[in-house]
Design a protein around this motif. Structure first.
Motif, short mmCIF file in Angstrom:
data_model
loop_
_atom_site.label_atom_id
_atom_site.label_comp_id
_atom_site.label_asym_id
_atom_site.label_seq_id
_atom_site.Cartn_x
_atom_site.Cartn_y
_atom_site.Cartn_z
N SER A 25 0.86 -1.18 0.00
CA SER A 25 0.00 0.00 0.00
C SER A 25 0.90 1.24 0.00
O SER A 25 2.13 1.13 0.19
N ASP A 26 0.31 2.41 -0.14
CA ASP A 26 1.09 3.65 -0.07
C ASP A 26 1.77 3.78 1.29
O ASP A 26 2.92 4.21 1.38
N ALA A 27 1.05 3.40 2.35
CA ALA A 27 1.64 3.47 3.70
C ALA A 27 2.81 2.51 3.83
O ALA A 27 3.83 2.83 4.44
N ASP A 28 2.69 1.30 3.26
CA ASP A 28 3.79 0.33 3.29
C ASP A 28 5.02 0.89 2.58
O ASP A 28 6.14 0.74 3.06
N ILE A 29 4.81 1.52 1.44
CA ILE A 29 5.92 2.08 0.64
C ILE A 29 6.64 3.15 1.46
O ILE A 29 7.87 3.16 1.54
N ASP A 30 5.88 4.03 2.08
CA ASP A 30 6.49 5.10 2.88
C ASP A 30 7.26 4.53 4.06
O ASP A 30 8.38 4.96 4.35
N LEU A 36 14.59 1.85 5.13
CA LEU A 36 15.79 1.62 4.33
C LEU A 36 16.57 2.91 4.04
O LEU A 36 17.57 2.89 3.34
N HIS A 37 16.09 4.03 4.55
CA HIS A 37 16.71 5.34 4.33
C HIS A 37 16.81 5.65 2.84
O HIS A 37 17.85 6.13 2.36
N LEU A 38 15.74 5.38 2.12
CA LEU A 38 15.65 5.68 0.70
C LEU A 38 14.51 6.65 0.45
O LEU A 38 13.58 6.72 1.25
N THR A 39 14.59 7.36 -0.66
CA THR A 39 13.43 8.14 -1.06
C THR A 39 12.37 7.16 -1.55
O THR A 39 12.67 6.01 -1.91
N ARG A 40 11.16 7.61 -1.56
CA ARG A 40 10.05 6.79 -2.08
C ARG A 40 10.35 6.35 -3.52
O ARG A 40 10.16 5.19 -3.87
N GLU A 41 10.84 7.27 -4.32
CA GLU A 41 11.13 6.99 -5.73
C GLU A 41 12.24 5.94 -5.87
O GLU A 41 12.18 5.06 -6.72
N ALA A 42 13.28 6.05 -5.04
CA ALA A 42 14.38 5.08 -5.09
C ALA A 42 13.89 3.69 -4.71
O ALA A 42 14.25 2.70 -5.35
N LEU A 43 13.06 3.60 -3.69
CA LEU A 43 12.51 2.30 -3.29
C LEU A 43 11.69 1.71 -4.43
O LEU A 43 11.85 0.53 -4.78
N LEU A 44 10.80 2.51 -5.02
CA LEU A 44 9.95 2.02 -6.09
C LEU A 44 10.77 1.54 -7.29
O LEU A 44 10.46 0.51 -7.89
N THR A 45 11.82 2.26 -7.62
CA THR A 45 12.66 1.89 -8.76
C THR A 45 13.44 0.61 -8.51
O THR A 45 13.51 -0.26 -9.36
N ARG A 46 14.02 0.49 -7.33
CA ARG A 46 14.92 -0.64 -7.04
C ARG A 46 14.23 -1.91 -6.61
O ARG A 46 14.72 -3.01 -6.89
N PHE A 47 13.10 -1.81 -5.91
CA PHE A 47 12.56 -2.99 -5.26
C PHE A 47 11.12 -3.35 -5.58
O PHE A 47 10.58 -4.28 -4.98
#
Length: 66
Positions: A25-30, A36-47
């Motif tokens: 969910s959006d809350a899970d992503i945040d 992981l100390h990543l931006t939301r965009e970095a997480l979405l791109t990598r994982f």
């Protein structure tokens, strides 16, 4: 009202086996990005990947979630 979560971890490891096991969910992503100390965009791109309009964790070489 608490944020909606698409998945609650029970720490059993069974959900992480096979492809497409964990939808976020959006809350899970945040929360995961913060952990992981990543931006939301970095997480979405990598994982993550989008399948059927849903965001889910990608699987690694051993068919388990990253």
């Amino acid at each position: 009202m608490p944020p909606a979560v698409a998945f609650t971890c029970r720490r059993c490891g069974h959900c992480c086996l096979g492809e497409g096991g964990i939808v976020l969910s959006d809350a899970d992503i945040d929360r995961l990005a913060g952990h992981l100390h990543l931006t939301r965009e970095a997480l979405l791109t990598r994982f993550t990947e989008r399948v059927g309009g849903k965001c889910r964790l990608v699987t690694g070489p051993e068919a388990s979630c990253v």
